[in-house]
Design a protein around this motif. Structure first.
Motif, short mmCIF file in Angstrom:
data_model
loop_
_atom_site.label_atom_id
_atom_site.label_comp_id
_atom_site.label_asym_id
_atom_site.label_seq_id
_atom_site.Cartn_x
_atom_site.Cartn_y
_atom_site.Cartn_z
N LYS A 1 -101.11 -10.01 50.40
CA LYS A 1 -100.02 -9.02 49.69
C LYS A 1 -100.48 -7.71 50.19
O LYS A 1 -99.50 -7.08 50.55
CB LYS A 1 -100.33 -9.13 48.00
N GLU A 2 -101.49 -6.98 50.23
CA GLU A 2 -101.95 -5.76 50.80
C GLU A 2 -101.49 -5.81 52.17
O GLU A 2 -100.72 -4.75 52.69
CB GLU A 2 -103.36 -5.45 50.68
N GLU A 3 -101.61 -6.64 53.02
CA GLU A 3 -101.25 -6.78 54.35
C GLU A 3 -99.67 -6.62 54.65
O GLU A 3 -99.04 -5.99 55.31
CB GLU A 3 -101.82 -7.82 55.14
N PHE A 4 -99.04 -7.53 53.86
CA PHE A 4 -97.53 -7.77 53.73
C PHE A 4 -96.93 -6.23 53.41
O PHE A 4 -96.26 -5.90 53.96
CB PHE A 4 -97.11 -8.92 52.72
N GLU A 5 -97.57 -5.76 52.39
CA GLU A 5 -97.04 -4.59 52.03
C GLU A 5 -97.12 -3.50 53.00
O GLU A 5 -96.01 -2.58 53.10
CB GLU A 5 -97.53 -4.07 50.63
N GLY B 1 -89.64 -8.25 51.98
CA GLY B 1 -90.90 -8.01 51.33
C GLY B 1 -90.82 -8.35 50.13
O GLY B 1 -91.99 -9.14 49.80
N LYS B 2 -89.79 -8.58 49.43
CA LYS B 2 -89.62 -8.90 47.92
C LYS B 2 -89.92 -10.49 48.18
O LYS B 2 -90.75 -10.85 47.11
CB LYS B 2 -88.47 -8.45 47.36
N ALA B 3 -89.06 -11.03 48.74
CA ALA B 3 -89.37 -12.49 48.90
C ALA B 3 -90.70 -13.17 49.24
O ALA B 3 -91.31 -13.73 48.67
CB ALA B 3 -88.56 -13.11 49.99
N GLY B 4 -91.40 -12.22 50.17
CA GLY B 4 -92.75 -12.57 50.55
C GLY B 4 -93.83 -12.47 49.37
O GLY B 4 -94.69 -13.14 49.24
N MET B 5 -93.60 -11.16 48.59
CA MET B 5 -94.31 -11.09 47.67
C MET B 5 -94.41 -12.14 46.47
O MET B 5 -95.08 -12.67 45.82
CB MET B 5 -94.04 -9.78 46.82
N GLU B 6 -92.96 -12.38 46.11
CA GLU B 6 -92.57 -13.63 45.04
C GLU B 6 -93.12 -14.86 45.68
O GLU B 6 -93.56 -15.74 44.87
CB GLU B 6 -91.24 -13.88 44.98
#
Length: 195
Positions: free
Chosen positions: A35-39, A152-157
């Motif tokens: 999550k941190e890396e993606f953000e 980003g939102k889809a990845g977090m979900e």
């Protein structure tokens, strides 16, 4: 969390088939790091979509030039038209509406317990003077920034759903989830491989 994963494939070296990457690192720690890396990556890609001071005012005028709306509709329309890249808070929209009313650019009519705002002649003139260009158009949100924010939102979900399966799923469900994630990763890379 600091540090990095080792390994190949996946986002940030994350390999969903591994049992932990670092010694003692559980799947939930790995998902937090993912999550941190993606953000970081998505945040860097979308940092150009930050709105400038005064953009709420311009957005409100542009929307009300189309039709009367209430405050919540304005917030929804800004988010929708910016493809999710910008969702101003009620704390910025409602004071802007009050300021525009004080300046005589908009008027409010109450119906059904809700205030609906519309442009006055002076407001219409100011909106036309701005050339009808809304902030989400000039900031490039239609073309890319918003879609990157949506990614980003889809990845977090997706990461949240994977964590939920990891927390409460059976061994078979976790195996199925890993297969789904591996398939999703392959499909994402195949999108980049297209001409």
């Amino acid at each position: 969390m600091s540090g990095s994963w080792t390994g190949s494939g996946g986002f940030g070296g994350f390999d969903p088939r591994s049992s932990g990457g670092k010694s003692g690192m559980g799947i939930f720690d790995m998902l937090d790091q993912l999550k941190e890396e993606f953000e970081k990556k998505v945040g860097a890609a979308t940092s150009g979509t930050r709105m400038n001071k005064g953009d709420v005012r311009a957005a409100v005028l542009a929307l009300l030039a189309e039709q009367p709306m209430h405050g919540y509709q304005i917030i929804q329309q800004i988010e929708e038209r910016s493809n999710g890249a910008w969702k101003p808070s009620a704390g910025s929209v409602y004071p802007t509406l009050q300021l525009l009313a004080d300046e005589g650019l908009i008027k409010a009519e109450e119906s059904g317990g809700r205030k609906t705002y519309s442009l006055t002649e002076a407001g219409r003139a100011e909106a036309e003077e701005a050339g009808g260009r809304a902030p989400w158009e000039s900031q490039g949100m239609k073309g890319g920034g918003g879609s990157k924010t949506a990614l980003g939102k889809a990845g977090m979900e997706l990461a949240q759903a994977a964590a939920q399966v990891g927390r409460s799923g059976s061994a078979e469900q976790v195996k199925q989830a890993v297969d789904v994630l591996e398939d999703a990763r392959r499909k994402l890379y195949s999108i980049l491989a297209q001409d």
